[in-house]
Write an enzyme that holds these catalytic residues in place. Structure first.
Site, PDB file in Angstrom:
ATOM      1  N   LYS A  34       0.735  -1.139  -0.045  1.00 31.95           N
ATOM      2  CA  LYS A  34      -0.074  -0.069   0.047  1.00 31.95           C
ATOM      3  C   LYS A  34       0.909   1.289   0.209  1.00 31.95           C
ATOM      4  O   LYS A  34       1.936   1.252   0.376  1.00 31.95           O
ATOM      5  CB  LYS A  34      -0.924  -0.041   1.262  1.00 31.95           C
ATOM      6  CG  LYS A  34      -1.924  -1.092   1.268  1.00 31.95           C
ATOM      7  CD  LYS A  34      -2.721  -1.053   2.433  1.00 31.95           C
ATOM      8  CE  LYS A  34      -3.848  -2.111   2.612  1.00 31.95           C
ATOM      9  NZ  LYS A  34      -4.933  -1.665   1.625  1.00 31.95           N
ATOM     10  N   ARG A  37      -9.945 -11.766   1.878  1.00 29.37           N
ATOM     11  CA  ARG A  37     -10.839 -12.780   1.576  1.00 29.37           C
ATOM     12  C   ARG A  37     -10.222 -14.105   1.514  1.00 29.37           C
ATOM     13  O   ARG A  37     -10.802 -15.371   1.606  1.00 29.37           O
ATOM     14  CB  ARG A  37     -11.251 -12.543  -0.015  1.00 29.37           C
ATOM     15  CG  ARG A  37      -9.942 -12.281  -0.853  1.00 29.37           C
ATOM     16  CD  ARG A  37     -10.280 -11.554  -2.215  1.00 29.37           C
ATOM     17  NE  ARG A  37     -10.943  -9.943  -1.930  1.00 29.37           N
ATOM     18  CZ  ARG A  37     -11.114  -9.217  -2.767  1.00 29.37           C
ATOM     19  NH1 ARG A  37     -11.161  -9.601  -4.103  1.00 29.37           N
ATOM     20  NH2 ARG A  37     -11.100  -7.753  -2.570  1.00 29.37           N
TER      21      ARG A  37
HETATM   22  N1  BES Z   1      -8.057  -4.014   4.527  1.00 29.67           N
HETATM   23  C1  BES Z   1      -8.268  -3.372   3.004  1.00 29.67           C
HETATM   24  C2  BES Z   1      -9.651  -2.948   2.735  1.00 29.67           C
HETATM   25  C3  BES Z   1      -9.673  -1.534   3.478  1.00 29.67           C
HETATM   26  C4  BES Z   1      -9.617  -0.371   2.845  1.00 29.67           C
HETATM   27  C5  BES Z   1     -10.175  -1.438   4.765  1.00 29.67           C
HETATM   28  C6  BES Z   1      -9.856   0.771   3.556  1.00 29.67           C
HETATM   29  C7  BES Z   1     -10.276  -0.358   5.449  1.00 29.67           C
HETATM   30  C8  BES Z   1     -10.172   0.929   4.790  1.00 29.67           C
HETATM   31  C9  BES Z   1      -8.189  -4.912   2.195  1.00 29.67           C
HETATM   32  O1  BES Z   1      -7.229  -6.000   2.490  1.00 29.67           O
HETATM   33  C10 BES Z   1      -7.608  -4.309   0.889  1.00 29.67           C
HETATM   34  O2  BES Z   1      -6.593  -3.896   0.926  1.00 29.67           O
HETATM   35  N2  BES Z   1      -8.463  -4.471  -0.106  1.00 29.67           N
HETATM   36  C11 BES Z   1      -8.057  -4.168  -1.444  1.00 29.67           C
HETATM   37  C12 BES Z   1      -8.611  -4.974  -2.403  1.00 29.67           C
HETATM   38  C13 BES Z   1      -8.180  -4.801  -3.934  1.00 29.67           C
HETATM   39  C14 BES Z   1      -6.726  -5.075  -3.942  1.00 29.67           C
HETATM   40  C15 BES Z   1      -9.049  -5.729  -4.939  1.00 29.67           C
HETATM   41  C16 BES Z   1      -8.770  -2.560  -1.764  1.00 29.67           C
HETATM   42  O3  BES Z   1      -9.759  -2.406  -1.069  1.00 29.67           O
HETATM   43  O4  BES Z   1      -8.223  -1.716  -2.276  1.00 29.67           O
HETATM   44 MN    MN Z   2      -5.352  -5.554   2.080  1.00 26.43          MN
END
Ligand code: BES
Ligand code: MN
Ligand code: ZN
Length: 502
Positions: A279, A353
């Site tokens: 990230k 997931r």
């Molecule tokens: N933990 C994150 C989702 C999230 C984002 C929670 C903002 C709280 C606030 C999750 O693991 C994630 O990174 N999801 C990705 C999925 C994508 C790579 C398909 C996302 O939402 O960007």
């Molecule tokens: Mn994630």
């Protein structure tokens, strides 16, 4: 803060007085306690209202009268109640929260609130009193253990809150479950607020294990056990971290012997860097609360036990840390889940997931639950779709979905249902494996995440709550101070109580 219930007595001198809060209906009619104080104080309340053109007695309006004559009270606080009978249970909770903030802001140490619900009301005064106290208790939560240099004048002052009205014994009784709920919510908020150097899979598992003193049966699965069970998806996420993963199973058996349990499954990513699909730096600290789903499941199980819920329930949380390292999963890796399905991991940041895939499969395989509900901070896309006011709801069963929506409305934790459909499901067919963990474009990101999760659910009625937008609040709300919300604890407790304990 100590909360108690009593009959309303006007604070006649002598006495050491704190604040006394009384209600005013919209358009200025006084409640009985307000009328009593008005008479005793020689009309202080009537004069204050006449002198305050912006105070109409509407909901959430407060008007302080400092040092009133002839009363052993430091102040009277007039609380707008809206139209007679308009204040419902949630309204009394919000009032409790607003009063708590007000009383702390003026430095009161003690306060008494005189309750009146109005003739048209559907809520009994004792129940209203309990809800008001609950709202104050919920709002009084603070995560301040690391603020070692906080100025004393910023600390809350209110030490005792008395809610006064007819039938205090009934109010006291009604408040018992609310007290347990407020404690469970605070417990979850603490878990979610703790930084990832304090709460990681082993320590979060220990927190859950500590609940065995309430009569919960708690089991912990370590890495070796999970490997033996074939949990390649969850273990794939965990492999980049020096912190070993855990899967925790909590059981509460308050229902009929052998009755299939309700199952609650939580995503517990104690920190989500994204892994190799890392990230951006900005805001990454927020990912300490990527275990909120697990925190809610643990808090819910604590609450069911604390109030001796007449139900069989099982909570399962998958606990991992998602880190980039020499041992981390690479994009393109293929892992085999406990279900036997192979997963092509094209983005290591879509890790929740993967954790749910094995936790859900394990849960249904072992416990044959009557229904299964998972909670996860799964997608940023749910924030784009719904913002911070509703969590996303996905379900393979309409009755289950309707019940969850209704329970959410009742407690003020709102859900909005989104679709599941084969058309979305196709997007995660993989060329190299049975399924891939991302679709490859940004379309319908939350639905695609839910579709992935559904591939690991059999015929059992199942719902998925995407709580990424509601697990953490950047703004104060009447019963939820900013920070970790514990969204889901009250909702699911209500869901259990309303539909499965009768
Ligand atoms: N933990 C994150 C989702 C999230 C984002 C929670 C903002 C709280 C606030 C999750 O693991 C994630 O990174 N999801 C990705 C999925 C994508 C790579 C398909 C996302 O939402 O960007
Ligand atoms: Mn994630
Ligand atoms: Zn995550």
């Amino acid at each position: 803060m100590k909360i108690s219930f009593a009959e309303f007595e006007p604070p006649r001198p002598p006495g050491d007085g704190g604040a006394v809060v009384v209600g005013v209906w919209e358009e200025g009619a006084l409640t009985v306690p307000a009328r009593q104080l008005d008479e005793l104080s020689g009309g202080a309340i009537s004069r204050a209202i006449a002198a305050s053109p912006r105070f109409h007695g509407k909901k959430s309006e407060l008007l302080p009268i400092v040092a009133p004559a002839n009363l052993a009270a430091s102040r009277i606080v007039l609380a707008g109640l809206g139209k007679p009978g308009a204040l419902d249970a949630r309204g009394f909770e919000d009032l409790g929260g607003a009063l708590l903030v007000h009383l702390n802001s003026v430095g009161e140490a003690a306060a008494t609130v005189g309750i009146e619900v109005g003739d048209a009301s559907e809520i009994a005064p004792a129940v209203a009193a309990a809800h008001l106290a609950f709202g104050a208790a919920l709002r009084s939560y603070r995560f301040d253990k690391y603020r070692t240099t906080e100025k004393p004048e910023r600390k809350p002052t209110l030490a005792t809150l008395t809610v006064a009205g007819p039938n205090p014994a009934a109010a006291r009784k009604a408040y018992e479950n609310f007290a347990a709920a407020a404690e469970a919510v605070a417990f979850t908020r603490d878990l979610v607020s703790e930084p990832a150097n304090v709460i990681y899979p082993e320590t979060l598992a220990e927190q859950a294990a500590g609940l065995s003193s309430l009569g919960l049966d708690v089991e912990m699965l370590d890495e070796e056990r999970m490997r033996a069970l074939g949990m390649g998806a969850l273990l794939g996420v965990a492999q980049g971290s020096v912190r070993p993963p855990r899967l925790v199973v909590m059981r509460w058996n308050g229902g009929a012997d052998g009755a299939a349990p309700l199952a609650f499954v939580g995503k517990g990513v104690t920190f989500d860097t994204g892994g190799i699909s890392i990230k951006p730096a900005a805001g990454m600290g927020e990912m300490k609360w990527d275990m909120a789903g697990a925190g809610v499941v643990i808090g819910l199980m604590r609450l069911l036990a604390a109030r001796s819920a007449k139900v069989n329930a099982v909570g399962v949380v998958g606990l991992v840390e998602n880190m980039p390292s020499g041992s981390a999963m690479r994009p393109g890796d293929i892992v085999t889940s406990m279900s036997g399905q192979t997963i092509e991991v094209l983005n290591t940041d879509a890790e929740g997931r993967l954790v749910l895939a094995d936790a859900l499969w394990y849960c249904q395989d072992r416990f044959k639950p009557a229904l299964m509900i998972d909670l996860a901070t799964l997608t940023g896309a749910i924030v784009v779709a719904l913002g911070h006011d509703h969590a996303g709801l996905f379900a393979n069963d309409d009755t289950l979905a309707e019940r969850l929506v209704a329970a959410g409305k009742a407690v003020g934790e709102k859900l909005w249902r989104l679709p599941l459909d084969d058309a979305y499901n196709k997007a995660i067919d993989s060329d190299a494996a049975d399924v891939k963990n991302i679709a490859g474009d940004r379309a319908a990101g939350s639905i695609v995440g839910a579709q992935f999760v559904q591939r690991f659910v059999n015929k059992v009625p199942w719902a998925h709550l995407d709580i990424a937008g509601v697990a953490w609040a950047k703004k104060d709300a009447p019963t939820v101070p900013k920070g970790a919300t514990a969204f889901g604890v009250r909702l699911l407790d209500r869901f259990v109580a309303d539909y499965y304990e009768k």
